[in-house]
Design a protein around this motif. Structure first.
Motif, PDB file in Angstrom:
ATOM      1  N   THR A 170      42.818  34.043  32.082  1.00 32.95           N
ATOM      2  CA  THR A 170      41.779  34.852  31.417  1.00 32.95           C
ATOM      3  C   THR A 170      41.169  35.972  32.010  1.00 32.95           C
ATOM      4  O   THR A 170      41.022  36.949  31.506  1.00 32.95           O
ATOM      5  N   ARG A 171      41.174  35.826  33.347  1.00 31.50           N
ATOM      6  CA  ARG A 171      40.825  36.898  34.282  1.00 31.50           C
ATOM      7  C   ARG A 171      41.774  38.116  34.220  1.00 31.50           C
ATOM      8  O   ARG A 171      41.450  39.207  34.272  1.00 31.50           O
ATOM      9  N   LEU A 172      42.944  37.709  34.165  1.00 33.71           N
ATOM     10  CA  LEU A 172      44.054  38.907  33.927  1.00 33.71           C
ATOM     11  C   LEU A 172      43.937  39.507  32.531  1.00 33.71           C
ATOM     12  O   LEU A 172      43.936  40.830  32.474  1.00 33.71           O
ATOM     13  N   ALA A 173      43.824  38.914  31.649  1.00 30.30           N
ATOM     14  CA  ALA A 173      43.461  39.190  30.409  1.00 30.30           C
ATOM     15  C   ALA A 173      42.333  40.138  30.270  1.00 30.30           C
ATOM     16  O   ALA A 173      42.483  41.343  29.706  1.00 30.30           O
ATOM     17  N   ILE A 174      41.355  39.574  30.714  1.00 26.38           N
ATOM     18  CA  ILE A 174      40.163  40.566  31.060  1.00 26.38           C
ATOM     19  C   ILE A 174      40.474  42.094  31.776  1.00 26.38           C
ATOM     20  O   ILE A 174      39.984  43.110  31.538  1.00 26.38           O
ATOM     21  N   ALA A 180      55.462  32.613  24.967  1.00 25.89           N
ATOM     22  CA  ALA A 180      54.750  32.530  25.955  1.00 25.89           C
ATOM     23  C   ALA A 180      53.146  32.661  25.637  1.00 25.89           C
ATOM     24  O   ALA A 180      52.258  31.891  26.183  1.00 25.89           O
ATOM     25  N   ALA A 181      52.869  33.537  24.620  1.00 27.07           N
ATOM     26  CA  ALA A 181      51.575  33.759  24.383  1.00 27.07           C
ATOM     27  C   ALA A 181      51.422  34.550  23.039  1.00 27.07           C
ATOM     28  O   ALA A 181      52.642  35.130  22.815  1.00 27.07           O
ATOM     29  N   MET A 203      52.607  36.101  34.928  1.00 23.05           N
ATOM     30  CA  MET A 203      51.497  35.603  34.051  1.00 23.05           C
ATOM     31  C   MET A 203      50.684  36.878  34.027  1.00 23.05           C
ATOM     32  O   MET A 203      50.162  37.409  32.576  1.00 23.05           O
ATOM     33  N   GLU A 204      50.469  37.974  34.775  1.00 21.01           N
ATOM     34  CA  GLU A 204      49.899  39.413  34.505  1.00 21.01           C
ATOM     35  C   GLU A 204      50.543  40.162  33.530  1.00 21.01           C
ATOM     36  O   GLU A 204      50.156  40.637  32.781  1.00 21.01           O
ATOM     37  N   GLN A 205      51.992  39.949  33.641  1.00 23.90           N
ATOM     38  CA  GLN A 205      52.789  40.787  32.927  1.00 23.90           C
ATOM     39  C   GLN A 205      52.808  40.396  31.207  1.00 23.90           C
ATOM     40  O   GLN A 205      52.487  41.228  30.411  1.00 23.90           O
TER      41      GLN A 205
END
Length: 107
Positions: free
Chosen positions: A14-18, A54-55, A82-84
């Motif tokens: 969530t933090r990476l998406a934000i 993955a998402a 995950m960040e990618q």
């Protein structure tokens, strides 16, 4: 000594998406992020190269809302991977108005 609270894996995503939402100037968008065991898509369960999805994200440009689904396996990936994925899914949100316009042209 400063102690850091350990984040649950979905909180890290969530933090990476934000982070990428803000980097891509999508600050007025609201995100809903769910962790799921796997993603059963109407069209596919694997990507074109045979890897599991993955998402995914379903953006609603009209309401500036995006619903992300992230698999259990994804939240266990190393932070860089995950960040990618978070960045990639945010690019779908960014391009959603263009994709919608092109879809309307085709149909």
């Amino acid at each position: 000594m400063v102690t850091r609270k350990k984040l649950r894996p979905i909180q890290r995503f969530t933090r990476l998406a934000i982070k990428w939402r803000d980097e891509l100037w999508l600050r007025d968008w609201k995100y809903d992020i769910d962790q799921v065991e796997r993603i059963d898509s109407d069209t596919r369960e694997t990507t074109s190269n045979g890897r599991m999805v993955a998402a995914d994200v379903k953006p609603s440009h009209r309401y500036r809302m995006a619903h992300f689904r992230v698999t259990d396996a994804t939240v266990k990936l190393p932070p860089a991977e995950m960040e990618q994925i978070a960045c990639h899914e945010n690019c779908h949100v960014l391009m959603s108005p263009v994709a919608s316009y092109v879809q309307d042209l085709i149909t």
